[in-house]
Structure formats: C-alpha cells, structure tokens
Design an enzyme around this catalytic site. Structure first.
Site, PDB file in Angstrom:
ATOM      1  N   GLY A 225       0.765  -1.233   0.000  1.00  0.00           N
ATOM      2  CA  GLY A 225       0.000   0.000   0.000  1.00  0.00           C
ATOM      3  C   GLY A 225       0.795   1.282   0.000  1.00  0.00           C
ATOM      4  O   GLY A 225       0.212   2.361  -0.128  1.00  0.00           O
ATOM      5  N   PRO A 260       4.645  -4.913  -0.853  1.00  0.00           N
ATOM      6  CA  PRO A 260       4.522  -3.762  -1.730  1.00  0.00           C
ATOM      7  C   PRO A 260       4.363  -4.189  -3.188  1.00  0.00           C
ATOM      8  O   PRO A 260       4.991  -5.150  -3.633  1.00  0.00           O
ATOM      9  CB  PRO A 260       5.856  -3.035  -1.545  1.00  0.00           C
ATOM     10  CG  PRO A 260       6.819  -4.126  -1.215  1.00  0.00           C
ATOM     11  CD  PRO A 260       6.053  -5.149  -0.440  1.00  0.00           C
ATOM     12  N   GLY A 261       3.507  -3.504  -3.896  1.00  0.00           N
ATOM     13  CA  GLY A 261       3.366  -3.734  -5.331  1.00  0.00           C
ATOM     14  C   GLY A 261       3.710  -2.456  -6.058  1.00  0.00           C
ATOM     15  O   GLY A 261       4.790  -2.277  -6.624  1.00  0.00           O
ATOM     16  N   ARG A 262       2.788  -1.506  -5.962  1.00  0.00           N
ATOM     17  CA  ARG A 262       2.933  -0.217  -6.619  1.00  0.00           C
ATOM     18  C   ARG A 262       4.265   0.471  -6.308  1.00  0.00           C
ATOM     19  O   ARG A 262       4.916   1.008  -7.192  1.00  0.00           O
ATOM     20  CB  ARG A 262       1.783   0.687  -6.140  1.00  0.00           C
ATOM     21  CG  ARG A 262       1.618   1.966  -6.903  1.00  0.00           C
ATOM     22  CD  ARG A 262       0.567   2.862  -6.203  1.00  0.00           C
ATOM     23  NE  ARG A 262      -0.622   2.122  -5.829  1.00  0.00           N
ATOM     24  CZ  ARG A 262      -1.716   2.028  -6.596  1.00  0.00           C
ATOM     25  NH1 ARG A 262      -1.770   2.616  -7.752  1.00  0.00           N
ATOM     26  NH2 ARG A 262      -2.764   1.328  -6.178  1.00  0.00           N
ATOM     27  N   ARG A 298      -6.495   2.540 -15.757  1.00  0.00           N
ATOM     28  CA  ARG A 298      -6.591   3.256 -14.482  1.00  0.00           C
ATOM     29  C   ARG A 298      -7.318   4.602 -14.562  1.00  0.00           C
ATOM     30  O   ARG A 298      -8.122   4.902 -13.693  1.00  0.00           O
ATOM     31  CB  ARG A 298      -5.209   3.414 -13.818  1.00  0.00           C
ATOM     32  CG  ARG A 298      -4.589   2.069 -13.429  1.00  0.00           C
ATOM     33  CD  ARG A 298      -3.338   2.195 -12.586  1.00  0.00           C
ATOM     34  NE  ARG A 298      -3.637   2.670 -11.255  1.00  0.00           N
ATOM     35  CZ  ARG A 298      -3.512   3.904 -10.821  1.00  0.00           C
ATOM     36  NH1 ARG A 298      -3.042   4.848 -11.598  1.00  0.00           N
ATOM     37  NH2 ARG A 298      -3.838   4.230  -9.594  1.00  0.00           N
ATOM     38  N   TYR A 302     -10.444   4.442 -12.086  1.00  0.00           N
ATOM     39  CA  TYR A 302     -10.333   5.186 -10.820  1.00  0.00           C
ATOM     40  C   TYR A 302     -10.242   6.685 -11.025  1.00  0.00           C
ATOM     41  O   TYR A 302      -9.956   7.402 -10.074  1.00  0.00           O
ATOM     42  CB  TYR A 302      -9.052   4.810 -10.072  1.00  0.00           C
ATOM     43  CG  TYR A 302      -8.735   3.366  -9.871  1.00  0.00           C
ATOM     44  CD1 TYR A 302      -9.543   2.567  -9.050  1.00  0.00           C
ATOM     45  CD2 TYR A 302      -7.599   2.801 -10.428  1.00  0.00           C
ATOM     46  CE1 TYR A 302      -9.208   1.240  -8.828  1.00  0.00           C
ATOM     47  CE2 TYR A 302      -7.266   1.473 -10.199  1.00  0.00           C
ATOM     48  CZ  TYR A 302      -8.077   0.703  -9.402  1.00  0.00           C
ATOM     49  OH  TYR A 302      -7.738  -0.599  -9.169  1.00  0.00           O
ATOM     50  N   CYS A 329     -14.401   1.828 -28.243  1.00  0.00           N
ATOM     51  CA  CYS A 329     -15.756   2.364 -28.365  1.00  0.00           C
ATOM     52  C   CYS A 329     -16.442   2.489 -27.016  1.00  0.00           C
ATOM     53  O   CYS A 329     -17.373   1.740 -26.697  1.00  0.00           O
ATOM     54  CB  CYS A 329     -16.557   1.500 -29.320  1.00  0.00           C
ATOM     55  SG  CYS A 329     -15.800   1.486 -30.936  1.00  0.00           S
TER      56      CYS A 329
HETATM   57  C1  LIG Z   1      -3.013  -5.347  -3.669  1.00  0.00           C
HETATM   58  C2  LIG Z   1      -2.407  -5.860  -2.433  1.00  0.00           C
HETATM   59  C3  LIG Z   1      -1.097  -5.515  -2.102  1.00  0.00           C
HETATM   60  C4  LIG Z   1      -0.267  -4.537  -2.889  1.00  0.00           C
HETATM   61  O1  LIG Z   1      -0.752  -3.243  -2.795  1.00  0.00           O
HETATM   62  P1  LIG Z   1       0.135  -2.014  -3.357  1.00  0.00           P
HETATM   63  O2  LIG Z   1      -0.721  -0.842  -3.129  1.00  0.00           O
HETATM   64  O3  LIG Z   1       0.378  -2.284  -4.791  1.00  0.00           O
HETATM   65  O4  LIG Z   1       1.382  -1.986  -2.568  1.00  0.00           O
HETATM   66  C5  LIG Z   1      -0.544  -6.089  -0.981  1.00  0.00           C
HETATM   67  N1  LIG Z   1      -1.241  -6.969  -0.217  1.00  0.00           N
HETATM   68  C6  LIG Z   1      -2.510  -7.319  -0.516  1.00  0.00           C
HETATM   69  C7  LIG Z   1      -3.208  -8.280   0.358  1.00  0.00           C
HETATM   70  C8  LIG Z   1      -3.130  -6.774  -1.623  1.00  0.00           C
HETATM   71  O5  LIG Z   1      -4.400  -7.099  -1.896  1.00  0.00           O
END
Ligand SMILES: *Cc1c(COP(=O)(O)O)cnc(C)c1O
Length: 405
Positions: A225, A260-262, A298, A302, A329
C-alpha cells in the site's frame, strides 16, 4: 535518460517499458529501511506480473504475495522459492487452497472463519498442517481512494479483532492448522503514516494477547500500500515507515513481512502511444492516440492521474485544453481530461508515466485489440519481455462453431 523515440521505433506502439534499475533502487530502499529487524519483502504480483519482473525481484531476494493460484504458479515458475510465497485474497477456491498446500508455500492468508474451515478440510485430506496467517481488519480509515481502501469494516477484507482471536484459538486446537502469521493491509496508494501506525499497533496488541494464550506469531505481515508520486503527492519515507512499524513491535520477536506492489514497480513503467490524429467537436479538442483503455484502464477505472509527456515538443509551444482519448468504443476510454497540450501531429509520441503497476496486468482484449509488447530496460540494454499479441493469439482458445471437429 530513456530514448523513447528510438524504443518506439524499434518495438512499435503502443508499448510498455519498465526500468528494472528503478525497481532495484526501490527494493533496496525499502530493504535498507527495515534492516534493523528480520524482514522479507513479498512483492505483490498483481501489480505487474510479467515473469521477468518477478525474476528480477526474486534475484534481489524478494518473495511474492499472490492472490490466486495462477499468481502462485507464476511466482514458482519465475523461480521464487516456495518458502517465500504467501497466498492472500478474500475468495479462494478449494482447489486453489489444496494446490497451495501441496506446493508447500510459506503461508495462506485467511480472510474469514468460513475460509479457515475450508483450509482445515483441505489440509486434513492431504494429511498436512497448513501454515496460516489471519488478515485482521483493524477498522482504520487509510485516507485513500474508496476503491482501493481495504481496512474498514465496510470493506470486504479481513476479519475484526474478536473474530481473529477466536480463529487463532480454533487454529491452535486443530491438528491441521498452524497459525504462524498475522496480516493487515489497509489500502493502496497510502500517503499518510498515521493510519498505518495505528493499524500496526492494534495488530501488535493482538499478537501480545495471543502470546498469553501460547500462540506464537512469527510473521508480522504489514501488507503493501505504500503510495507513489503520480502527481505531487506527499510520500511516506521508507525509513519513517519502518520506524513507525518498529515502534509498535516492542517486546515482539517477529519477522516483518511486507507486500509492496505499486511502490516497487509503478514509477518504473512508461506507456508509449502515438497520436493518430486530432479532432474538434464544437469547441472540445480531442487528441486521439493508438493506445486505449484496454491497455491501461486506471484513468477510466479510478479517474487516476497519469502524467503525460509529448516527446520532442519545446516548453515554449502554445498549448490548449484537450482530452487524450483512445480508439476503444467507450466514452470512458481516456487517459486524461482537460489537460493543456500543444498541437500534435500524426505519429507524435506520447509517454504516459507511472505505468508500471496495475496497468499491463489489468489489460484486456476488449475490442479485439491485442495486448501490447513489454520491454525491460536495465544496465543500458533493452529486452523484449512479452511480445505483442497477434490475432491468432486472441482467437487461439475459441472454437469455430461451424466446423464439426
Ligand atoms: C493489492 C495488495 C497488495 C499490494 O498493494 P500495493 O498498493 O500495490 O502496494 C498487498 N497486499 C494485498 C493483500 C493486496 O491485496
């Protein structure tokens, strides 16, 4: 310095580029911030699940946080060790749970009592003990976009504290469950530290009260997150993040898990798209480009902001307001609305920034548009890591209704 023009010519557009050196930098920053304690960064695969991205992070030492058995298999295929893989998600099928147990991953993050029962049944059938963690919903407002907020009771994720406690006791008394972890994830694109700290404190208190019951939590999973800069957001510094978490863990000997992803991939990514033409409807100006919402959804989904740069235009050019739209379209097919851009011409190159997370992974074949190519940049080289989809790729799984075979 990325040579967008040359890369667009070499690989054609639309195109995703990912700067792997940037991913390395982000990973190291986070790891460094937490170095005073045991920690494991489990990359959230859903942000960008290209095998090469996963491999790159695995080489740096990362594990993976997966939200489907498909993602678990992707991580394993990419070479991530099973003992570094977590399986999260609010709705897991029996066969997914079973396969995760067979593959002996680190733990399954359980999100409801009903799910815990299903995990126990699957583990019993396999004669195994399932390592689990429970996702606690600490009822904290993360102050982010409602679509990516997950830490309030009104969101579908996790269980409240009392339920979690009951589940831990149940798990401890089961021959087939091994409660090794605890988990929270209050939302995405977080830019405020205070809600994270509050959530961590609540969850750490639960860990202490479980200890009294002889339930020993070894993995303290703080979710993902961490926010990134799309526009002018104030960001959480990794160091402050780590200190805030540490401050809640006094007296606890746990490995801190992060998902972490984003944070790792978003700003590594660029989406390259060319101008097809411009048009004016009444007094509304549109810049129509060859990429669409099926490639990068996105903004449509969002109302997300992505910085758009036009390559080869000077600062001093006259600008006017326009919408940047794709060929799909749908009225919702746009990358930006009412932004100031100079006049563009056929084949001008636009670079859409922050396109390394939740972009390619959310793409589709809508309008029978093939998914675009993806290219990795690193160490001064560029490498194709996913080829452009062809028409044959798109129809490969369909049957010809009129042919009897
Ligand atoms: C989506 C998600 C993440 C990654 O969230 P980011 O905002 O991309 O860091 C981590 N843990 C869980 C359980 C998620 O669903």
């Amino acid at each position: 310095m990325i040579h967008f023009q040359a890369l667009a010519e070499k690989y054609d557009t639309p195109l995703y580029l990912y700067d792997f050196d940037y991913i390395t930098t982000q990973y190291n920053r986070l790891k460094e911030a937490f170095k005073a304690k045991k920690s494991l960064i489990c990359y959230a695969v859903k942000a960008n699940s290209n095998l090469s991205v996963i491999q790159h992070l695995a080489q740096l030492g990362a594990g993976c946080d997966c939200v489907s058995i498909g993602e678990v298999n992707r991580a394993l295929y990419a070479g991530v060790e099973n003992y570094k893989i977590i399986f999260s998600g609010v709705g897991k099928r029996d066969d997914e749970i079973r396969e995760a147990l067979e593959k002996d991953i680190l733990m399954i993050n359980v999100e409801s009592e009903a799910e815990l029962n299903r995990v126990e049944i699957q583990a019993a059938e396999l004669g195994k003990q399932a390592r689990i963690s429970i996702r606690v919903n600490p009822n904290i407002d993360p102050q982010t976009h409602p679509y990516i907020s997950t830490g309030l009771h009104e969101n579908k994720f996790g269980v409240d504290i009392d339920t979690a406690k009951r589940m831990y006791i149940f798990a401890k008394n089961s021959d087939f469950l091994d409660p090794v972890g605890i988990h929270f994830h209050i939302g995405s694109q977080l830019t405020q530290l205070e809600p994270i700290k509050e959530a961590s404190a609540i969850v750490a208190d639960l860990v202490r009260s479980l200890k009294v019951l002889d339930i020993d939590i070894r993995f303290f999973d703080i979710g993902g997150g961490l926010g990134i800069r799309y526009e002018d957001e104030e960001l959480i510094e990794p160091y402050d993040y780590a200190q805030a978490i540490f401050s809640t863990l006094t007296g606890l000997d746990v490995t801190i898990m992060m998902e972490p992803g984003r944070y790792l991939s978003a700003n590594s990514g660029y989406f390259l798209t060319r101008v097809l033409y411009e048009k004016v409807n009444g007094d509304k100006r549109f810049v129509i480009v060859d990429g669409g919402m099926n490639d990068l959804i996105r903004p449509s989904l969002y109302n997300a902001h992505h910085h758009i740069e036009i390559i080869g235009k000077g600062e001093d050019e006259e600008v006017s307001e326009c919408d940047v739209v794709g060929p799909v379209c749908e009225s919702g097919d746009f990358f930006a609305k009412n932004i100031a851009l100079p006049m563009t011409r056929h084949n001008d190159l636009l670079v859409i920034h922050s396109a390394g997370a939740y972009c390619a992974t959310m793409s589709s074949n809508y309008n029978t548009r093939g998914r675009v190519a993806e290219v990795a940049l690193g160490g001064g080289e560029d490498r194709l890591i996913r080829r452009r989809e062809t028409f044959e790729d798109m129809i490969a799984l369909e049957k010809d209704y009129l042919k009897k075979d």
